[in-house]
Write a protein that holds these residues in place. Sequence first.
Motif, short mmCIF file in Angstrom:
data_model
loop_
_atom_site.label_atom_id
_atom_site.label_comp_id
_atom_site.label_asym_id
_atom_site.label_seq_id
_atom_site.Cartn_x
_atom_site.Cartn_y
_atom_site.Cartn_z
N ASP A 259 -10.55 -0.54 -0.31
CA ASP A 259 -9.69 0.62 -0.53
C ASP A 259 -8.45 0.19 -1.34
O ASP A 259 -7.52 -0.39 -0.80
CB ASP A 259 -9.27 1.21 0.81
CG ASP A 259 -8.47 2.50 0.65
OD1 ASP A 259 -8.23 2.91 -0.49
OD2 ASP A 259 -8.10 3.09 1.68
N SER A 261 -6.10 1.81 -2.39
CA SER A 261 -4.85 2.50 -2.05
C SER A 261 -3.95 1.65 -1.16
O SER A 261 -2.73 1.83 -1.15
CB SER A 261 -5.14 3.84 -1.36
OG SER A 261 -5.73 3.64 -0.09
N VAL A 262 -4.54 0.70 -0.41
CA VAL A 262 -3.71 -0.11 0.48
C VAL A 262 -2.82 -1.07 -0.31
O VAL A 262 -1.86 -1.62 0.23
CB VAL A 262 -4.55 -0.90 1.50
CG1 VAL A 262 -5.31 0.03 2.42
CG2 VAL A 262 -5.49 -1.88 0.81
N ILE A 265 0.89 -0.64 -0.31
CA ILE A 265 1.69 -1.21 0.78
C ILE A 265 2.13 -2.60 0.34
O ILE A 265 1.34 -3.52 0.23
CB ILE A 265 0.88 -1.28 2.08
CG1 ILE A 265 0.31 0.09 2.44
CG2 ILE A 265 1.74 -1.81 3.22
CD1 ILE A 265 -0.67 0.05 3.60
N PHE A 268 1.13 -5.64 2.45
CA PHE A 268 -0.28 -6.00 2.31
C PHE A 268 -0.53 -6.73 1.00
O PHE A 268 -1.16 -7.79 0.97
CB PHE A 268 -1.14 -4.74 2.39
CG PHE A 268 -2.61 -5.01 2.26
CD1 PHE A 268 -3.37 -5.38 3.36
CD2 PHE A 268 -3.26 -4.92 1.03
CE1 PHE A 268 -4.73 -5.65 3.25
CE2 PHE A 268 -4.61 -5.19 0.90
CZ PHE A 268 -5.34 -5.55 2.02
N SER A 269 -0.03 -6.21 -0.10
CA SER A 269 -0.26 -6.83 -1.41
C SER A 269 0.37 -8.21 -1.50
O SER A 269 -0.23 -9.15 -2.04
CB SER A 269 0.29 -5.92 -2.51
OG SER A 269 -0.39 -4.69 -2.54
N THR A 386 -1.71 -8.92 6.67
CA THR A 386 -2.78 -8.11 6.08
C THR A 386 -3.35 -7.13 7.09
O THR A 386 -3.69 -5.99 6.74
CB THR A 386 -3.91 -8.99 5.53
OG1 THR A 386 -4.34 -9.89 6.54
CG2 THR A 386 -3.45 -9.75 4.31
N SER A 389 -0.10 -4.57 8.54
CA SER A 389 0.66 -3.69 7.65
C SER A 389 -0.11 -2.42 7.28
O SER A 389 0.38 -1.59 6.53
CB SER A 389 1.04 -4.44 6.36
OG SER A 389 -0.12 -4.89 5.69
N VAL A 390 -1.34 -2.29 7.80
CA VAL A 390 -2.14 -1.08 7.54
C VAL A 390 -2.36 -0.35 8.86
O VAL A 390 -2.17 -0.93 9.93
CB VAL A 390 -3.50 -1.44 6.90
CG1 VAL A 390 -3.30 -2.19 5.61
CG2 VAL A 390 -4.35 -2.25 7.87
N ARG A 394 -7.81 0.90 10.39
CA ARG A 394 -8.34 0.26 9.19
C ARG A 394 -8.27 -1.25 9.27
O ARG A 394 -8.36 -1.96 8.27
CB ARG A 394 -7.58 0.74 7.94
CG ARG A 394 -7.62 2.24 7.72
CD ARG A 394 -9.03 2.70 7.43
NE ARG A 394 -9.43 2.38 6.08
CZ ARG A 394 -10.68 2.29 5.68
NH1 ARG A 394 -11.67 2.44 6.53
NH2 ARG A 394 -10.97 2.02 4.41
N ALA A 398 -9.08 -3.99 6.36
CA ALA A 398 -8.01 -4.86 5.87
C ALA A 398 -8.36 -6.33 6.04
O ALA A 398 -8.14 -7.14 5.13
CB ALA A 398 -6.71 -4.54 6.61
N ARG A 522 2.66 2.94 5.84
CA ARG A 522 2.51 2.81 4.40
C ARG A 522 3.87 2.97 3.75
O ARG A 522 4.63 3.84 4.10
CB ARG A 522 1.55 3.87 3.86
CG ARG A 522 0.13 3.65 4.34
CD ARG A 522 -0.75 4.73 3.75
NE ARG A 522 -2.10 4.56 4.21
CZ ARG A 522 -3.04 3.88 3.61
NH1 ARG A 522 -2.77 3.28 2.47
NH2 ARG A 522 -4.25 3.77 4.08
#
Length: 523
Positions: A259, A261-262, A265, A268-269, A386, A389-390, A394, A398, A522
């Motif tokens: 996904d 879209s995560v 965040i 996460f990135s 990782t 943070s979601v 999910r 993640a 998010r």
Amino acid sequence: MSPAVSRRPVLALAAICLAALMFGLEISSVPVVLPVLKARLGAGFQDLQWIMNAYTIACTTVLMVTGTLADRYGRRRVFMLSVLAFGVASLLCGLAPCTPVLIGARFLQGMAGGAMFICSIATLSHEFPEGRVRGRAFAVWGVVAGIGLGFGPVVGSTIAALLSWHWVFLVHAPLALLGLAWIRAGIAESRDPQAGQQRLDLAGLVTLTLAVLGFTSLITQGDSLGWSGPIALGLGALSAVSLVAFVVVERRHPHPMFDFSVFRIRDFSGAILGCVGMNCSYWPFMIYLPLYFSAGLDYDTATAGLALLVYTVPFLVMPPIAQWLLLRYQARFVIPAGLFLIGLGFVLMKLGSGIVHTVGGWAVLPGALTAGVGLGLTTTPATNMTTGSVPARRAGMASGMDVSARLITLALNIAVMGAVLVTGTAAALRAKLGPAPEQGLLRAVAEQLAGGDVPGAQQALAALGQREGAALLLQEAVAQGFGWVMLYAALGAWLSAALSLMVFGGPRVKAARSVSSGVAGRR
């Protein structure tokens, strides 16, 4: 998400940690027996690379779908099935009669290992969702996972010396049975109620697998195929098209396994970049480090084992310190700082490798120690961020993206570092022997050295008329080739550190405390 909690938290954590231990051992214990496999099974340099890469590439083929299956059918159930499959695949590896069978068995073992590892991370995140208990659980997991990865070379060489190379694989069968007992006794079933409404992303799985296999094959065999030849160009085109197709499929799929879209965040990135940085520097270098100590520094087995501990032990003691720093200084500082230290360690090793023949092999150890400290500062915070943070539902996805990033980067960089090592060693041989030997012959000698076949390389040099001082010449050539690899690893770690710092940066921040309290939002 199901509200089920652990029936026996200690057994639950033990089962999760045992899975991480087995997974790590099969990455780091195998490199030390590669010379034995070369002698006993007649494996060539590319065969040895595939014995390593078959495991890591296979992991990536199941990571994302395993997270979805675990969310849908139950994390405990899928965890148990993956541990059982890992034990059976390990038996197949240990009983393999030849190199092709071993590579195939390693691929099956990698699929089972990837599923097992992803289930262990998702289960860890679910079983220990909040507060200090979560922090302590992740710290313990980090230490045990580090033991598997860090002590793998020592464990592998000890088993091979006392028993045989077969038992480096066979030992996982009884460990898998123990893990199954602990999972059954300690972990409650949990699943995502919404996962049953989702269909599996098979198109994403196929395109990602083709892309990784294609790029890895191109890196490992591009020279033998001829980089401008039709096969190499076709393989590169297939890999690129598969990668583009994967991105398109994932963006259009209603429930993608990856996904994108995560990535909005930042926590996460930034954490994913930390995972990438570790696996384009520290971990792939672990695969080749035993060779550096033996062929580059002329260490015996015992001395090489002790030197490896300087590289790995700092990582084992750092997770609790990293967790403490995470709570106080936040991931946006801790993860880039850890990556910077990894890069600094490789620079120090590069400088030390240039003077080892003057002052001794100890000159590379300060750099090895620094890199280990940097890894310890990076790995647990990156894993924690990782999944934390979601949104909790999910967590499987993640953790799948986390491990996919690690293993794809690891597989590609095992191949890249091997290519850099062979090229650097061949360049050193060319500088010492002059233009007389053909480039193909020098590269063949360099591949023998990179595969650990020092006696074979000495015989090849003797056939070229280089008998006097052949051992010292080869030792210096290997050391110079590794200097290229160290520089590559340092640049990879520092580039990842800079990118991670940029991604984490910004006016918002409560990353570490959000993770430790189990809050997922998010940004």
